[in-house]
Design a protein around this motif. Structure first.
Motif: not given
Length: 109
Positions: A32-38
């Motif tokens: 989820a953190l990776g997706r939000l950063k992208k």
């Protein structure tokens, strides 16, 4: 089981019922953190695209408005922006189940 019943072998692509397929919370949080950063990175990219190309179009308009040469910048950079949007909003990292399924498929080759 009666005498006329045969044991049924599971299909090779069927998931193993003995394996726990629950995704750990830490893994979900990381994804989820990776997706939000992208997504945040894409929004920044979009803002810079709009600002820089707005200035380029303003320069074009102030220098005589002849041939619309900013189209080359808009189009070229736009391709990269669309690819970034696709990565941020469409593509998802593979789940552990998808990875294991692909590994099994490769083992059967």
């Amino acid at each position: 089981m009666t005498a006329n019943q045969f044991p049924v072998e599971p299909h090779p692509d069927a998931p193993d019922p003995t394996v726990d397929r629950v995704v750990p919370e830490d893994d979900l949080r990381g994804r989820a953190l990776g997706r939000l950063k992208k997504k945040a990175d894409f929004r920044t990219h979009l803002l810079i695209y709009l600002l820089v190309n707005g200035v380029i179009i303003l320069i074009w308009a102030m220098t005589g408005s002849g041939f619309f040469w900013p189209a080359f910048v808009l189009g070229g950079w736009g391709i990269g922006l669309v690819a970034n949007a696709f990565d941020a909003y469409v593509v998802d990292t593979p789940t552990e189940e998808q990875i294991e399924s692909e590994m099994e498929r490769l083992r059967r080759r």
